[in-house]
Design an enzyme around this catalytic site. Structure first.
Site, PDB file in Angstrom:
ATOM      1  N   ASP A  67      -9.100   1.526  48.169  1.00 40.03           N
ATOM      2  CA  ASP A  67      -8.714   2.730  48.911  1.00 40.03           C
ATOM      3  C   ASP A  67      -9.912   3.446  49.524  1.00 40.03           C
ATOM      4  O   ASP A  67     -11.070   3.123  49.222  1.00 40.03           O
ATOM      5  CB  ASP A  67      -7.928   3.684  47.993  1.00 40.03           C
ATOM      6  CG  ASP A  67      -8.526   3.813  46.596  1.00 40.03           C
ATOM      7  OD1 ASP A  67      -9.736   3.546  46.448  1.00 40.03           O
ATOM      8  OD2 ASP A  67      -7.795   4.174  45.667  1.00 40.03           O
ATOM      9  N   ASN A 136      -1.881  10.340  36.164  1.00 38.22           N
ATOM     10  CA  ASN A 136      -0.431  10.320  36.394  1.00 38.22           C
ATOM     11  C   ASN A 136       0.108   8.887  36.540  1.00 38.22           C
ATOM     12  O   ASN A 136       1.225   8.683  36.977  1.00 38.22           O
ATOM     13  CB  ASN A 136      -0.074  11.149  37.641  1.00 38.22           C
ATOM     14  CG  ASN A 136      -0.713  10.612  38.919  1.00 38.22           C
ATOM     15  OD1 ASN A 136      -1.353   9.557  38.891  1.00 38.22           O
ATOM     16  ND2 ASN A 136      -0.537  11.310  40.024  1.00 38.22           N
ATOM     17  N   HIS A 138      -1.193   6.515  38.464  1.00 42.31           N
ATOM     18  CA  HIS A 138      -1.363   5.871  39.777  1.00 42.31           C
ATOM     19  C   HIS A 138      -2.331   4.698  39.725  1.00 42.31           C
ATOM     20  O   HIS A 138      -3.194   4.622  38.855  1.00 42.31           O
ATOM     21  CB  HIS A 138      -1.731   6.881  40.874  1.00 42.31           C
ATOM     22  CG  HIS A 138      -3.129   7.397  40.880  1.00 42.31           C
ATOM     23  ND1 HIS A 138      -3.425   8.701  41.214  1.00 42.31           N
ATOM     24  CD2 HIS A 138      -4.316   6.808  40.642  1.00 42.31           C
ATOM     25  CE1 HIS A 138      -4.736   8.872  41.167  1.00 42.31           C
ATOM     26  NE2 HIS A 138      -5.301   7.746  40.827  1.00 42.31           N
ATOM     27  N   GLU A 143       0.619   7.002  44.436  1.00 44.38           N
ATOM     28  CA  GLU A 143       1.061   8.079  43.549  1.00 44.38           C
ATOM     29  C   GLU A 143       2.480   7.796  43.035  1.00 44.38           C
ATOM     30  O   GLU A 143       3.196   6.958  43.604  1.00 44.38           O
ATOM     31  CB  GLU A 143       1.054   9.402  44.327  1.00 44.38           C
ATOM     32  CG  GLU A 143      -0.311   9.809  44.875  1.00 44.38           C
ATOM     33  CD  GLU A 143      -1.297  10.311  43.809  1.00 44.38           C
ATOM     34  OE1 GLU A 143      -1.090  10.038  42.604  1.00 44.38           O
ATOM     35  OE2 GLU A 143      -2.280  10.964  44.189  1.00 44.38           O
TER      36      GLU A 143
HETATM   37  C1  GLP Z   1      -8.910   7.586  41.707  1.00 45.50           C
HETATM   38  C2  GLP Z   1      -8.937   6.278  42.508  1.00 45.50           C
HETATM   39  C3  GLP Z   1      -8.374   5.150  41.705  1.00 45.50           C
HETATM   40  C4  GLP Z   1      -8.962   5.262  40.318  1.00 45.50           C
HETATM   41  C5  GLP Z   1      -8.337   6.439  39.624  1.00 45.50           C
HETATM   42  C6  GLP Z   1      -8.982   6.785  38.304  1.00 45.50           C
HETATM   43  O1  GLP Z   1      -8.333   8.640  42.378  1.00 45.50           O
HETATM   44  N1  GLP Z   1      -8.320   6.293  43.772  1.00 45.50           N
HETATM   45  O2  GLP Z   1      -8.659   3.911  42.325  1.00 45.50           O
HETATM   46  O3  GLP Z   1      -8.693   4.105  39.586  1.00 45.50           O
HETATM   47  O4  GLP Z   1      -8.236   7.551  40.468  1.00 45.50           O
HETATM   48  O5  GLP Z   1     -10.234   7.360  38.489  1.00 45.50           O
HETATM   49  P1  GLP Z   1     -11.303   7.522  37.336  1.00 45.50           P
HETATM   50  O6  GLP Z   1     -11.769   6.152  37.018  1.00 45.50           O
HETATM   51  O7  GLP Z   1     -12.406   8.362  37.928  1.00 45.50           O
HETATM   52  O8  GLP Z   1     -10.623   8.165  36.199  1.00 45.50           O
END
Ligand code: GLP
Length: 239
Positions: A67, A136, A138, A143
């Protein structure tokens, strides 16, 4: 689904690194799917160490990130392009033309999404996709409520996601409201999926993935239907 329970973040990162290295060293022209966020940072450090020790080369590796934010220039310090460049790519022998992120500044975002899908297909699909999980549930920026049939698309970020990611920005207002993400179906076409889960703030999402029904309310729950998923989760992520 193979579940590997490890003691802590370091162990999770090390285990993930050996799985990635094994893939890169055994597949011809490997295609990796990569993620951003805090979770894979340790993995990337171990990959860089392994590269420096001559245990692996990335010259034939192609990568696709999950992303990218819309509205940030790719050279912005908070873009996922800059994250990947600084935390991984610039330390490896990967060819710049071989790493891909969606372009969140494209004039025609819809075309950009279609083009991204085509590039993944032309590369022969992703051999192993690294995933983190949002609080959440995702995956990527898909989402809750995203159709399981989604392909690369534009998303409006959930307020909880913007809040969770605000730690990287000066203020919450600076966090973009939209992003481009690989779709859930796109992610599910990866041959292997490596989900990394660390910390108690992810415990609920992990429990909903493992124990709950497969539901679009919990995007990660679809992984239950993938034939080849490895989950590495540390002790803090188990309730
Ligand atoms: C982010 C990214 C995801 C990531 C997730 C968890 O918003 N878009 O690809 O896996 O949320 O992030 P983190 O590893 O900082 O907890």
């Amino acid at each position: 689904m193979k579940i590997v329970k490890v003691k802590n973040y370091e162990e999770m990162s090390k285990r993930a690194c050996s799985i990635i290295l094994e893939k890169v060293n055994s597949v011809e022209n490997p295609v990796l799917g990569l993620a951003t966020g805090s979770t894979p940072e340790g993995l990337y450090k171990y990959i860089i160490d392994a590269y420096k020790q001559n245990e692996v080369s990335f010259k034939d590796v192609t990568t696709f990130n999950l992303d990218e934010y819309i509205g940030l220039d790719k050279h912005n310090v908070n873009s996922y392009y800059t994250y990947m460049k600084e935390k991984l790519f610039k330390h490896l022998d990967i060819r710049p033309e071989n790493y891909h992120l969606p372009n969140g500044s494209a004039d025609d975002i819809k075309k950009e999404c279609e083009q991204y899908e085509k590039l993944i297909e032309q590369a022969g699909h992703i051999d192993i996709q690294v995933l983190g999980i949002g609080v959440n549930g995702h995956i990527g920026f898909n989402e809750p409520g995203t159709p399981f049939t989604s392909r690369t698309h534009v998303v409006d970020l959930a307020e909880s996601t913007r809040l969770a990611n605000a730690r990287f920005f000066d203020t919450l207002a600076d966090v973009p409201t939209q992003a481009i993400t690989m779709g859930i179906e796109t992610i599910m076409e990866s041959k292997t999926i490596l989900l990394l889960v660390s910390g108690e703030q992810k415990a609920e999402a992990l429990a909903r993935l493992l124990d709950g029904p497969v539901s679009e309310d919990v995007p990660a729950s679809i992984l239950m239907e993938h034939p080849n998923v490895i989950v590495i989760a540390d002790e803090a992520a188990w309730q």
